[in-house]
Design a protein around this motif. Structure first.
Motif, PDB file in Angstrom:
ATOM      1  N   ALA A   1      10.462   1.404   6.106  1.00 30.10           N
ATOM      2  CA  ALA A   1      10.315  -0.040   5.930  1.00 30.10           C
ATOM      3  C   ALA A   1       8.985  -0.530   6.488  1.00 30.10           C
ATOM      4  O   ALA A   1       8.310  -1.374   5.878  1.00 30.10           O
ATOM      5  N   ALA A   2       8.588   0.001   7.654  1.00 29.15           N
ATOM      6  CA  ALA A   2       7.318  -0.399   8.262  1.00 29.15           C
ATOM      7  C   ALA A   2       6.142   0.013   7.396  1.00 29.15           C
ATOM      8  O   ALA A   2       5.155  -0.731   7.266  1.00 29.15           O
ATOM      9  N   LEU A   3       6.224   1.188   6.790  1.00 35.21           N
ATOM     10  CA  LEU A   3       5.138   1.667   5.934  1.00 35.21           C
ATOM     11  C   LEU A   3       4.919   0.718   4.760  1.00 35.21           C
ATOM     12  O   LEU A   3       3.777   0.321   4.470  1.00 35.21           O
ATOM     13  N   LEU A   4       5.983   0.356   4.078  1.00 39.35           N
ATOM     14  CA  LEU A   4       5.851  -0.564   2.948  1.00 39.35           C
ATOM     15  C   LEU A   4       5.351  -1.920   3.417  1.00 39.35           C
ATOM     16  O   LEU A   4       4.475  -2.532   2.781  1.00 39.35           O
ATOM     17  N   GLU A   5       5.873  -2.390   4.526  1.00 35.15           N
ATOM     18  CA  GLU A   5       5.446  -3.681   5.081  1.00 35.15           C
ATOM     19  C   GLU A   5       3.948  -3.691   5.372  1.00 35.15           C
ATOM     20  O   GLU A   5       3.231  -4.650   5.036  1.00 35.15           O
ATOM     21  N   LEU A   6       3.446  -2.622   5.987  1.00 37.03           N
ATOM     22  CA  LEU A   6       2.023  -2.535   6.330  1.00 37.03           C
ATOM     23  C   LEU A   6       1.159  -2.443   5.085  1.00 37.03           C
ATOM     24  O   LEU A   6       0.097  -3.069   4.993  1.00 37.03           O
TER      25      LEU A   6
ATOM     26  N   HIS B   1      -1.429  -0.705  14.480  1.00 35.31           N
ATOM     27  CA  HIS B   1      -2.621  -0.062  13.916  1.00 35.31           C
ATOM     28  C   HIS B   1      -2.512  -0.001  12.398  1.00 35.31           C
ATOM     29  O   HIS B   1      -3.008   0.939  11.769  1.00 35.31           O
ATOM     30  N   GLY B   2      -1.905  -1.033  11.820  1.00 34.61           N
ATOM     31  CA  GLY B   2      -1.616  -1.031  10.391  1.00 34.61           C
ATOM     32  C   GLY B   2      -2.830  -0.867   9.506  1.00 34.61           C
ATOM     33  O   GLY B   2      -2.820  -0.084   8.546  1.00 34.61           O
TER      34      GLY B   2
ATOM     35  N   VAL C   1       1.801  -3.542   2.104  1.00 32.88           N
ATOM     36  CA  VAL C   1       1.786  -4.845   1.430  1.00 32.88           C
ATOM     37  C   VAL C   1       0.926  -5.835   2.206  1.00 32.88           C
ATOM     38  O   VAL C   1       0.152  -6.610   1.622  1.00 32.88           O
ATOM     39  N   ALA C   2       1.029  -5.823   3.536  1.00 31.53           N
ATOM     40  CA  ALA C   2       0.244  -6.754   4.354  1.00 31.53           C
ATOM     41  C   ALA C   2      -1.253  -6.509   4.194  1.00 31.53           C
ATOM     42  O   ALA C   2      -2.052  -7.454   4.175  1.00 31.53           O
ATOM     43  N   GLU C   3      -1.652  -5.250   4.055  1.00 31.91           N
ATOM     44  CA  GLU C   3      -3.068  -4.919   3.958  1.00 31.91           C
ATOM     45  C   GLU C   3      -3.617  -5.012   2.542  1.00 31.91           C
ATOM     46  O   GLU C   3      -4.777  -5.361   2.345  1.00 31.91           O
ATOM     47  N   LEU C   4      -2.801  -4.707   1.554  1.00 31.79           N
ATOM     48  CA  LEU C   4      -3.303  -4.572   0.186  1.00 31.79           C
ATOM     49  C   LEU C   4      -2.732  -5.579  -0.794  1.00 31.79           C
ATOM     50  O   LEU C   4      -3.211  -5.670  -1.931  1.00 31.79           O
ATOM     51  N   GLY C   5      -1.713  -6.326  -0.385  1.00 32.02           N
ATOM     52  CA  GLY C   5      -1.021  -7.201  -1.309  1.00 32.02           C
ATOM     53  C   GLY C   5       0.223  -6.523  -1.848  1.00 32.02           C
ATOM     54  O   GLY C   5       0.369  -5.291  -1.782  1.00 32.02           O
ATOM     55  N   GLU C   6       1.125  -7.338  -2.400  1.00 29.67           N
ATOM     56  CA  GLU C   6       2.437  -6.818  -2.781  1.00 29.67           C
ATOM     57  C   GLU C   6       2.356  -5.704  -3.819  1.00 29.67           C
ATOM     58  O   GLU C   6       2.958  -4.644  -3.659  1.00 29.67           O
TER      59      GLU C   6
END
Length: 563
Positions: free
Chosen positions: A530-535, A501-502, A537-542
């Motif tokens: 780690a998952a929070l940062l990954e999500l 549900h990222g 970045v995946a949704e908004l860009g690095e």
């Protein structure tokens, strides 16, 4: 002798420069803090207020928000830090510490500093985070303006005295009024420290257990229980997110095994009290003190502990403490210690703090606790967890339990109940969120609430299931996503549900939601982070994703209660 007098005496002996000698204050004095429960931040704020009353501009900054490569240019910094667990940095200082101890850490020559450490002398490495920060700053070339002061659990008076000493040192009052301070000094500005509770580790309140029930269903690998304690007459005023500290009584089997390992019968007297009584009521039997480790290692250098401490020092001691008790430590000795040597090496029995699973809005004179009972092997020095076994096996409704309040000022609901909240709580980590939602249920203007709940099996480990479903039906809980790791071919955890549900999770956070995480700090909390940062970045860009996570931390919307 007061803390101020100690500072001045040491300065005169050359341990630290005299007050104000050659110290030029920057335009804005940086006060750095590392905190787990909010106490160090509170002391840092008090220090800022006291200096501000003398006209000094200050800024309080979490250690993790302070770039290490900018330290030397600050001129003067004052540091207040607590310690987490067995000598670890608090989570608001862990990233800073990694940078400070890196091989390429910069020189701190030209920087002046002083450290106030908060801790609990019942722990093996008392105030260890402050000890390490103090030593590392000196190692990198910074100059102490005062020796470090270590505060025990009753930190208000010594911390206020340390504040007064630093104010007098850095901004002496006109006419030299600070040269001979009052024996019990107070900071120049009124302290905002909370009024200390009369109930502490040494003077606990006797709360009556009114209810206890098993939450885990038959067939569960776990043993999770719900407890209700009556606080009537205590004056204890808690908030959702706080914990209650329980001062347990040691298991009789653990006491017998300790006495055997110590070569004692229990009938001996120490400090005017029978040793068996001390071992039952007063002494910590799970975690050996640092001084005990040092003595045993020196007298048994060829044992595993002795070799480890010789090679790795504190690192070996920390690892030993994680897996071995006082009894197992004493068994390393070729000859038992005389009682007059052993007694001073024993520490007070540690309190065990449990997140409160209720709200004072619905239970003003009660606290509810959710506790996982730890069971050990039959031949273990301690048959069960000291606190969890005490509650499960030796306390019945009608009995009293020694308790005291354990506030967590960094783990509070938003001031505005309309603010969205996201809660991540595997296992007993869900406890404070039961209190959060009970509190939110009393507000008609409440905002949306999303709970990620995790455990092993839905059929046996879904604690408070009926309550969560009722909260969903009433609209108090907006979303409930569960992860039962042992029910499928592939193990699923709360961080996996976050990934599923990222997009929506990131939208909630961008729209102002507060994110709460409670539970295991070594694995789960790191995986969620780690998952929070990954999500993000995946949704908004690095860049934008990293900025969102940074903003959550800076705005204190990403809050953790981990252990």
């Amino acid at each position: 002798m007061s803390v101020v007098e100690v500072d001045e005496a040491r300065a005169a002996e050359g341990a630290a420069p005299p007050a104000g000698a050659g110290i030029a204050l920057p335009a804005t004095l940086r006060i750095l803090f590392g905190t787990e429960m909010g106490n160090a931040e509170l002391v840092a704020d008090n220090l800022g207020d006291a200096l501000g009353a003398r006209g000094v501009e200050t800024e309080c900054v979490a250690l993790n928000d302070q770039p290490v490569d900018e330290l030397a240019g600050l001129g003067v910094v004052l540091i207040v830090t607590s310690t987490s667990g067995e000598g670890d940095m608090p989570y608001t200082a862990d990233k800073f510490w990694r940078s400070l101890t890196a091989a390429d850490a910069p020189s701190l020559a030209g920087l002046h500093y002083a450290v106030l450490a908060l801790g609990d002398s019942g722990y093996t490495y008392f105030c260890e985070a402050g000890v390490r920060v103090d030593a590392r700053f000196a190692e990198l070339g910074a100059t102490r303006i005062a020796d470090r002061v270590d505060c025990d659990v009753s930190y208000v008076e010594p911390s206020d005295a340390w504040i007064a000493a630093r104010v007098a040192q850095l901004v002496p009052a006109p006419g030299g009024a600070d040269v001979a301070p009052d024996p019990a000094p107070r900071p120049a500005a009124a302290s905002t420290s909370p009024v200390p509770s009369p109930w502490t580790r040494d003077t606990p309140f006797e709360a009556t257990l009114t209810a206890a029930r098993l939450l885990s269903a038959p067939g569960s690998a776990k043993e999770i229980r719900h407890y209700e304690l009556d606080l009537s007459g205590s004056g204890i005023d808690y908030q959702p997110g706080d914990s209650l500290a329980v001062v347990p009584v040691n298991d009789p089997v653990a006491v017998d095994r300790f006495l055997a390992a110590a070569g004692l019968s229990g009938s001996e007297s120490y400090d005017g009290e029978p040793v068996r009584s001390l071992a039952e009521q007063r002494w910590e039997l799970r975690f050996p003190s640092g001084r005990l480790l040092d003595v045993v290692a020196s007298r048994a250098p060829e044992t595993a502990l002795g070799r480890g401490m010789t090679a790795d020092g504190h690192a070996a001691g920390e690892e030993w403490v994680r897996t071995r008790s006082v009894s197992e430590t004493l068994r390393e000795l070729p000859v038992p210690l005389p009682l007059d040597e052993l007694g001073p090496l024993m520490t007070p029995i540690r309190y065990r703090a449990y997140s409160i699973a209720s709200s004072p809005r619905t239970h003003p004179d009660q606290v509810h606790l959710m506790v996982a009972t730890q069971r050990n092997a039959g031949d273990a020095a301690l048959p069960s967890g000291v606190g969890s076994g005490f509650l499960a096996d030796r306390v019945r409704p009608g009995d009293t339990v020694r308790v005291f309040p354990f506030p967590n000022r960094t783990f509070r609901l938003p001031a505005d109940p309309a603010t969205p909240i996201v809660m991540i709580g595997p296992g007993v980590g869900v406890a404070p969120f039961r209190g959060f939602l009970a509190d939110r249920a009393q507000h008609e203007d409440r905002g949306p609430a999303w709970l990620f709940y995790g455990d092993q099996h839905e059929a046996t480990d879904f604690s408070y299931r009926d309550e969560w479903e009722a909260l969903l039906a009433d609209g108090v809980l907006t979303r409930l996503d569960t992860a039962f790791s042992r029910d499928g071919a592939r193990k699923l955890y709360v961080q996996d549900r976050m990934r599923e549900h990222g997009a929506e999770l990131v939208r909630w956070l961008r729209d102002g939601a507060h994110l709460y995480v409670c539970g295991d700090g070594k694995r789960m909390a790191a995986d969620v982070d780690a998952a929070l940062l990954e999500l993000a970045v995946a949704e908004l860009g690095e860049t934008a994703g990293a900025e969102l996570v940074e903003r959550l931390n800076h705005e204190k919307r990403y809050l953790r209660d981990v252990y």
